[in-house]
Design a protein around this motif. Structure first.
Motif, PDB file in Angstrom:
ATOM      1  N   TRP A 274       5.580   4.241   6.832  1.00  0.00           N
ATOM      2  CA  TRP A 274       6.594   5.055   6.142  1.00  0.00           C
ATOM      3  C   TRP A 274       6.514   4.907   4.626  1.00  0.00           C
ATOM      4  O   TRP A 274       6.088   3.877   4.109  1.00  0.00           O
ATOM      5  CB  TRP A 274       8.006   4.694   6.612  1.00  0.00           C
ATOM      6  N   CYS A 275       6.925   5.977   3.956  1.00  0.00           N
ATOM      7  CA  CYS A 275       7.097   5.950   2.506  1.00  0.00           C
ATOM      8  C   CYS A 275       8.448   5.299   2.218  1.00  0.00           C
ATOM      9  O   CYS A 275       9.378   5.408   3.021  1.00  0.00           O
ATOM     10  CB  CYS A 275       7.156   7.355   1.935  1.00  0.00           C
ATOM     11  N   THR A 276       8.567   4.705   1.048  1.00  0.00           N
ATOM     12  CA  THR A 276       9.850   4.075   0.697  1.00  0.00           C
ATOM     13  C   THR A 276      10.510   4.751  -0.511  1.00  0.00           C
ATOM     14  O   THR A 276      11.536   4.297  -0.990  1.00  0.00           O
ATOM     15  CB  THR A 276       9.667   2.582   0.384  1.00  0.00           C
ATOM     16  N   TYR A 277       9.866   5.826  -0.984  1.00  0.00           N
ATOM     17  CA  TYR A 277      10.424   6.466  -2.191  1.00  0.00           C
ATOM     18  C   TYR A 277      11.307   7.657  -1.872  1.00  0.00           C
ATOM     19  O   TYR A 277      11.866   8.271  -2.769  1.00  0.00           O
ATOM     20  CB  TYR A 277       9.300   6.894  -3.148  1.00  0.00           C
ATOM     21  N   LYS A 278      11.402   8.008  -0.592  1.00  0.00           N
ATOM     22  CA  LYS A 278      12.239   9.163  -0.218  1.00  0.00           C
ATOM     23  C   LYS A 278      13.670   8.664  -0.005  1.00  0.00           C
ATOM     24  O   LYS A 278      14.336   8.266  -0.944  1.00  0.00           O
ATOM     25  CB  LYS A 278      11.675   9.818   1.038  1.00  0.00           C
TER      26      LYS A 278
ATOM     27  N   SER B 119      -0.116  16.533   5.836  1.00  0.00           N
ATOM     28  CA  SER B 119      -1.583  16.633   5.782  1.00  0.00           C
ATOM     29  C   SER B 119      -2.297  15.290   5.643  1.00  0.00           C
ATOM     30  O   SER B 119      -3.340  15.049   6.267  1.00  0.00           O
ATOM     31  CB  SER B 119      -1.972  17.520   4.598  1.00  0.00           C
ATOM     32  N   SER B 120      -1.718  14.402   4.866  1.00  0.00           N
ATOM     33  CA  SER B 120      -2.410  13.146   4.579  1.00  0.00           C
ATOM     34  C   SER B 120      -2.663  12.330   5.855  1.00  0.00           C
ATOM     35  O   SER B 120      -3.701  11.662   5.980  1.00  0.00           O
ATOM     36  CB  SER B 120      -1.569  12.333   3.582  1.00  0.00           C
ATOM     37  N   ASP B 121      -1.740  12.415   6.799  1.00  0.00           N
ATOM     38  CA  ASP B 121      -1.910  11.682   8.063  1.00  0.00           C
ATOM     39  C   ASP B 121      -3.160  12.160   8.792  1.00  0.00           C
ATOM     40  O   ASP B 121      -3.934  11.383   9.342  1.00  0.00           O
ATOM     41  CB  ASP B 121      -0.682  11.885   8.975  1.00  0.00           C
TER      42      ASP B 121
ATOM     43  N   LEU C 290       3.570   5.923  14.746  1.00  0.00           N
ATOM     44  CA  LEU C 290       4.555   6.903  14.283  1.00  0.00           C
ATOM     45  C   LEU C 290       4.663   6.876  12.761  1.00  0.00           C
ATOM     46  O   LEU C 290       4.650   5.800  12.154  1.00  0.00           O
ATOM     47  CB  LEU C 290       5.936   6.607  14.888  1.00  0.00           C
ATOM     48  N   ASP C 291       4.786   8.069  12.186  1.00  0.00           N
ATOM     49  CA  ASP C 291       5.083   8.174  10.760  1.00  0.00           C
ATOM     50  C   ASP C 291       6.591   8.431  10.657  1.00  0.00           C
ATOM     51  O   ASP C 291       7.076   9.490  11.056  1.00  0.00           O
ATOM     52  CB  ASP C 291       4.284   9.337  10.154  1.00  0.00           C
ATOM     53  N   VAL C 292       7.308   7.434  10.146  1.00  0.00           N
ATOM     54  CA  VAL C 292       8.776   7.569  10.090  1.00  0.00           C
ATOM     55  C   VAL C 292       9.263   7.838   8.662  1.00  0.00           C
ATOM     56  O   VAL C 292      10.422   7.594   8.334  1.00  0.00           O
ATOM     57  CB  VAL C 292       9.502   6.342  10.716  1.00  0.00           C
ATOM     58  N   SER C 293       8.368   8.380   7.832  1.00  0.00           N
ATOM     59  CA  SER C 293       8.702   8.607   6.418  1.00  0.00           C
ATOM     60  C   SER C 293       9.981   9.422   6.212  1.00  0.00           C
ATOM     61  O   SER C 293      10.761   9.141   5.315  1.00  0.00           O
ATOM     62  CB  SER C 293       7.571   9.356   5.710  1.00  0.00           C
ATOM     63  N   HIS C 294      10.170  10.467   7.038  1.00  0.00           N
ATOM     64  CA  HIS C 294      11.343  11.322   6.855  1.00  0.00           C
ATOM     65  C   HIS C 294      12.498  10.925   7.766  1.00  0.00           C
ATOM     66  O   HIS C 294      13.484  11.652   7.874  1.00  0.00           O
ATOM     67  CB  HIS C 294      10.977  12.799   7.045  1.00  0.00           C
TER      68      HIS C 294
ATOM     69  N   TYR D 247       9.871  15.927  11.209  1.00  0.00           N
ATOM     70  CA  TYR D 247       8.888  16.757  10.511  1.00  0.00           C
ATOM     71  C   TYR D 247       9.297  16.999   9.063  1.00  0.00           C
ATOM     72  O   TYR D 247      10.446  17.359   8.791  1.00  0.00           O
ATOM     73  CB  TYR D 247       8.684  18.091  11.235  1.00  0.00           C
ATOM     74  N   TYR D 248       8.326  16.798   8.164  1.00  0.00           N
ATOM     75  CA  TYR D 248       8.638  16.855   6.732  1.00  0.00           C
ATOM     76  C   TYR D 248       9.113  18.240   6.298  1.00  0.00           C
ATOM     77  O   TYR D 248       9.898  18.369   5.362  1.00  0.00           O
ATOM     78  CB  TYR D 248       7.403  16.441   5.897  1.00  0.00           C
ATOM     79  N   LYS D 249       8.645  19.267   7.007  1.00  0.00           N
ATOM     80  CA  LYS D 249       8.989  20.608   6.540  1.00  0.00           C
ATOM     81  C   LYS D 249      10.262  21.120   7.223  1.00  0.00           C
ATOM     82  O   LYS D 249      11.205  21.546   6.566  1.00  0.00           O
ATOM     83  CB  LYS D 249       7.818  21.556   6.804  1.00  0.00           C
TER      84      LYS D 249
ATOM     85  N   GLY E  26       0.800  -1.219   0.000  1.00  0.00           N
ATOM     86  CA  GLY E  26       0.000   0.000   0.000  1.00  0.00           C
ATOM     87  C   GLY E  26       0.833   1.269   0.000  1.00  0.00           C
ATOM     88  O   GLY E  26       2.006   1.292  -0.388  1.00  0.00           O
ATOM     89  N   SER E  27       0.204   2.352   0.449  1.00  0.00           N
ATOM     90  CA  SER E  27       0.901   3.625   0.569  1.00  0.00           C
ATOM     91  C   SER E  27       1.016   3.949   2.051  1.00  0.00           C
ATOM     92  O   SER E  27       0.391   3.293   2.889  1.00  0.00           O
ATOM     93  CB  SER E  27       0.123   4.727  -0.149  1.00  0.00           C
ATOM     94  N   CYS E  28       1.778   4.971   2.347  1.00  0.00           N
ATOM     95  CA  CYS E  28       1.937   5.352   3.746  1.00  0.00           C
ATOM     96  C   CYS E  28       0.563   5.688   4.351  1.00  0.00           C
ATOM     97  O   CYS E  28       0.218   5.237   5.447  1.00  0.00           O
ATOM     98  CB  CYS E  28       2.877   6.555   3.793  1.00  0.00           C
TER      99      CYS E  28
HETATM  100  C1  LIG Z   1       5.486  12.389   6.289  1.00  0.00           C
HETATM  101  C2  LIG Z   1       4.638  11.854   5.181  1.00  0.00           C
HETATM  102  N1  LIG Z   1       3.610  11.052   5.496  1.00  0.00           N
HETATM  103  C3  LIG Z   1       2.808  10.563   4.538  1.00  0.00           C
HETATM  104  C4  LIG Z   1       3.006  10.860   3.210  1.00  0.00           C
HETATM  105  C5  LIG Z   1       2.066  10.319   2.183  1.00  0.00           C
HETATM  106  O1  LIG Z   1       2.558   9.155   1.637  1.00  0.00           O
HETATM  107  P1  LIG Z   1       1.730   8.280   0.607  1.00  0.00           P
HETATM  108  O2  LIG Z   1       1.523   9.096  -0.599  1.00  0.00           O
HETATM  109  O3  LIG Z   1       2.601   7.083   0.359  1.00  0.00           O
HETATM  110  O4  LIG Z   1       0.454   7.907   1.253  1.00  0.00           O
HETATM  111  C6  LIG Z   1       4.073  11.690   2.847  1.00  0.00           C
HETATM  112  C7  LIG Z   1       4.318  12.007   1.427  1.00  0.00           C
HETATM  113  O5  LIG Z   1       5.201  12.720   1.035  1.00  0.00           O
HETATM  114  C8  LIG Z   1       4.912  12.201   3.865  1.00  0.00           C
HETATM  115  O6  LIG Z   1       5.924  13.023   3.589  1.00  0.00           O
END
Ligand SMILES: Cc1ncc(COP(=O)(O)O)c(C=O)c1O
Length: 402
Positions: free
Chosen positions: A220-224, A119-121, A197-201, A172-174, A88-90
């Motif tokens: 977490w996302c895997t494309y970063k 925002s998506s979270d 926890l969102d560990v994407s970054h 934090y993403y920003k 799936g996606s994050c």
């Molecule tokens: C911190 C964080 N969470 C969630 C997402 C959304 O991920 P996805 O598009 O895989 O759902 C992103 C996308 O950049 C993100 O930076």
């Protein structure tokens, strides 16, 4: 000199550099590698040769592909491989986890979030709350950031008895701020709050230990930083203490491997994170990750973090030294333990300047209102590139070509 002494320097040649550019955007989309290309091509070739038999080849490698990738990811976050599923996606993984772990009662029903997370979270949390017939205005408790950075005490002080679950980022993403997770999780554990926890970054750039934090789930996302390719399948960690729970969103790939092809009407879920897999693995969105993760294991996350800290420190040093007089400043926290993989280069005209940089072959990105996110990546960027970036930026400012 710094590049010559860099123990990770040989990894750069495994990555494709975008044509004639200095790529400083790996926090958004990591670069393609030769290794990722190979694992993707292996899949394609096998499909061409085997058709449907692909599923039976190599000891059913692709049926169990999530488990193979989980083995490679586990060292990056220090959990057991069977606690990880890749699918799936994050965002959809937040839904998958919350559908199982968010069980509001009349006393304990709130979800704690903050107002500067991706925002998506928040969209996922609000919709999960609505699915339980609750009103997000009441059931979503928002910690409001005061100023640019989140104060951990604000989060901790918001953990009241009525909070059932929290969802927070680690980085934090920003702003690139790393939250002091140990303190936050200790308090949440004390109050029996489900921790997500969102560990994407964070994954692939900082040395995470999720085991120690005793959290319930992570996404977490895997494309970063993991360089899995655009839209590559995301990760979900489920703490093994929840393996007995019936997954809230069930599907045949969550069924036990041994009985899946009996197509029984009754769902018999795998008692590990694979139980949260839903449908057929999206192989083409997973295959590049295999090659990419092999690089991470070769390089070692500790070495990656070490270089990331050094190269981002070098960038901050150059900004201070050369760019402050042109109205720039460093917009992230400077302490090693408080900054993630990108540096925030702040300027009132950041949007226009980032476009000018792009026209000069420098790839960064812009976030409102005034932040250029610049990520020199440990595995494929050089100190020389960071130096050139600053020189080109200086030239743009001197000649006002923005
Ligand atoms: C911190 C964080 N969470 C969630 C997402 C959304 O991920 P996805 O598009 O895989 O759902 C992103 C996308 O950049 C993100 O930076």
């Amino acid at each position: 000199m710094l590049d010559r002494l860099d123990p990770l320097r040989q990894f750069r040649q495994r990555f494709y550099q975008t044509k004639g550019e200095i790529y400083l955007c790996g926090h958004t989309l990591g670069l393609a590698s030769i290794d990722a290309e190979k694992s993707l091509n292996d899949l394609l070739e096998l499909w061409k040769k085997e058709g449907v038999s692909i599923w039976m080849k190599n000891n059913r490698k692709y049926v169990k592909y999530s488990s193979l990738l989980a083995e490679l990811i586990a060292p990056l976050i220090k959990v057991q491989p069977d606690e990880i599923v890749i699918s799936g996606s994050c965002t959809s993984n937040i839904h998958v986890a919350m559908c199982t772990l968010y069980k509001p009662t009349s006393r304990k029903y709130k979800v704690l979030v903050d107002d500067i997370n991706f925002s998506s979270d928040r969209y996922a949390v609000d919709s999960q709350v609505r699915l339980k017939n609750l009103d997000p205005r009441d059931a979503v408790k928002v910690v409001h950031c005061q100023g640019s950075f989140m104060d951990e005490d604000l989060i901790i002080n918001s953990m009241t008895e009525d909070v059932a679950l929290l969802l927070l980022p680690v980085v934090y993403y920003k702003t690139s701020q790393v939250l002091e997770m140990k303190r936050i999780c200790e308090k949440a554990n004390e109050l029996d709050i489900i921790i997500g926890l969102d560990v994407s970054h964070a994954i692939g750039v900082i040395d995470l230990d999720l085991q120690v934090l005793n959290i319930d789930f992570a996404v977490w996302c895997t494309y970063k930083y993991l360089n899995g390719g655009p839209g590559s399948c995301a990760g979900l960690y489920i703490n093994k203490k929840h393996f007995h729970l019936m997954p809230g969103l069930a599907g045949w790939y969550g069924n036990k491997d041994e009985t899946r092809l009996q197509f029984k009407q009754e769902f018999d879920h795998q008692k590990n994170a694979n139980g949260w897999q839903i449908g057929t693995p999206c192989l083409f969105s997973m295959a590049p990750l295999q090659g990419s993760l092999e690089i991470f294991n070769e390089a070692g996350i500790k070495n990656i973090r070490k270089k990331s800290l050094r190269i981002t420190a070098y960038l901050m040093y150059l900004i201070d030294k050369k760019l402050v007089r042109y109205g720039f400043n460093v917009g992230n926290l400077r302490e090693d333990e408080k900054r993630g993989g990108h540096v925030c280069v702040v300027h009132v005209d950041a949007r226009r300047i980032s476009l000018a940089l792009k026209s000069r072959g420098i790839v960064t990105d812009f976030r409102e209102p005034d932040i250029m996110r610049v990520a020199p990546i440990a595995l494929y960027n050089t100190y020389e590139e960071v130096y050139k970036f600053v020189e080109i930026l200086l030239d743009i400012m001197k000649r006002k070509t923005y």
